[in-house]
Design an enzyme around this catalytic site. Structure first.
Site, PDB file in Angstrom:
ATOM      1  CB  CYS A  87       7.795  53.485   9.191  1.00  0.00           C
ATOM      2  SG  CYS A  87       7.007  53.637   7.603  1.00  0.00           S
ATOM      3  CD  GLU A  88       7.774  55.075  15.901  1.00  0.00           C
ATOM      4  OE1 GLU A  88       7.975  54.728  17.064  1.00  0.00           O
ATOM      5  OE2 GLU A  88       8.170  56.146  15.422  1.00  0.00           O
TER       6      GLU A  88
END
Ligand code: LLP
Length: 425
Positions: free
Chosen positions: A352-353
């Site tokens: 999640c980045e």
């Protein structure tokens, strides 16, 4: 040079198709080639055969026990930088006298561990550390053989995060302070200063900075000798670079040509600490495409894989370029694609980045979910820098030797992940 070859449109590790390894062990999986490791080790050994040389494999590059054992069987010792790496090297070889213990912040406990193991050298990085080694060795009734790591203030022309021999870096003792320390050390018990260590950085592709650094060591070595320290060993560290984009490795001879005459001139024997040069080209990361996702820009895709920055952080951390290509594909690279073939893609993981990518702006054949991709030249600082970020169990590691496939680290399980936190309430 490596032993990952494409036959009939399928990528093999030596004699084994990577598809077979994915079937056996799942993905993501690091696959290492024993023949590639042997070739590169031999290249270093041969290039430096004209002078007495200890090759201390830098464990941090790829610490797997099977690989450490393989290198030990070929005649390597080890360069370690923590109690954990020391434990690995001992488990692989059982012989402390083949280990050099480096690192800018060894704790007292780690120094004690090194003394108990009887390491060949402590590479000492500061006055403070020299005093600590002296104190602990005296307390335990032992003598530590010491190489002072000097900082020559030479730019090796590599990424700034892996440049270590410039004045502003935290590593080594500056050459002026070394003179004062040479004098002070004459009154310290428990140590015997017999070497000088220098390590300029990593992924160095030009041998010239090694020459410059060694020339700058002449005076400090003379000073040390003048104060009675019998300097017999010069540890030139690691750093020999490899090619990530095709081509063969920079010949080890080109480094030897610069290093050997200078070490001989200084009346020393040589220690080397290569990591990347030996294992860098010897590993690929096999990952499966989980989803194909069109980007909002026409013709572009996100190829979402089951490997992510937690498995291979080099692209995110250093902007490193690794070749990525389907395991099964008639074309061997984008130069083999017709101009109207293929897609433009960012190869990403599920983390999640937006910093989570393995490759950006690549022209790839039109892959589909379920396809396997191979990320090349990840043998060094690939698995060793992996983490559990996003609570992802770490990948499996496999060593291929000819037709033989050996699981050398099993994939982590959810129990491995949660175990250290359970039962503490
Ligand atoms: N000796 C010392 C004291 C070192 O600090 C290192 C690497 C080596 C030897 C081995 O260097 P090599 O031969 O592998 O270049 N994670 C980075 C590389 C960090 C290198 C750290 N020190 C990367 O992925 O590029």
């Amino acid at each position: 040079m490596d032993h990952f070859v494409r036959r009939d449109g399928r990528l093999f590790a030596e004699g084994v198709p990577l598809t077979r390894i994915a079937e056996l062990h799942g993905t993501p999986t690091y696959v290492y080639s024993e023949a590639t490791i042997r070739t590169h080790f031999d290249r270093v050994r041969e290039a430096f055969s004209t002078i007495e040389t200890h090759i201390s494999y830098s464990v941090k590059a790829c610490p797997n026990l099977a690989i450490c054992r393989l290198l030990q069987s070929l005649g390597a010792g080890f360069d370690v930088v923590s109690g954990g790496e020391l434990a690995r090297a001992l488990e692989a070889s059982g012989r402390g006298e083949e280990i050099v213990f480096a690192g800018v912040g060894k704790t007292d406990d780690e120094i004690r561990f090194g003394l108990r193991a009887g390491v060949f050298f402590f590479n000492v990085e500061s006055r403070d550390e020299l005093i600590a080694v002296s104190r602990i060795a005296t307390e335990t009734g032992s003598t530590a053989r010491v190489a002072l790591r000097l900082n020559p203030d030479v730019d090796p022309g590599t990424h700034r995060y892996i440049t270590t021999g410039k004045r502003e870096n935290k590593f080594g003792i500056d050459l002026v302070a070394a003179r004062a320390l040479a004098r002070e050390a004459t009154s310290l018990g428990g140590i015997s200063i017999e070497g000088v260590h220098v390590h300029l950085g990593s992924q160095i592709t030009d041998p010239a900075p090694y020459g410059e650094a060694l020339d700058r060591l002449r005076e400090p070595i003379a000073d040390l000798r003048q104060f009675g320290h019998r300097i017999q060993w010069l540890n030139v560290g690691g750093g020999f670079g490899i090619f990530y984009r095709g081509g063969d490795a920079i010949p080890a001879e080109s480094f030897a040509k610069v290093i050997v005459p200078r070490v001989r001139d200084l009346g020393c024997r040589l220690i080397l600490e290569p990591g990347r040069f030996i294992v860098g080209n010897a590993g690929v990361l096999v990952t499966r495409v989980v989803r194909m996702k069109p980007s909002s820009e026409a013709g572009r895709f996100f190829v979402v894989c089951d490997a992510a920055m937690n498995d291979l952080i080099r692209p995110s951390l250093y902007g490193a370029w690794h070749a990525v290509w389907p395991v099964e594909c008639a074309a061997a690279s984008d130069v083999d694609l017709r101009p109207d073939e293929g897609i433009l893609a960012d190869v990403v993981g599920p983390i999640c980045e937006s910093g989570d990518f393995l490759a950006k702006d690549r022209r790839l054949p039109a892959v589909a979910s379920g396809d396997l991709l191979a990320v090349r030249s990840v043998g060094a600082y690939g698995f060793s820098m992996s983490s559990n970020y996003n609570s992802r169990p770490r990948a499996a590691e496999v060593l291929v030797s000819g037709d033989r496939v050996r699981l050398v680290r099993r994939r982590e399980t959810l129990d491995d992940l949660l175990g250290p936190e359970r039962g503490l309430e």
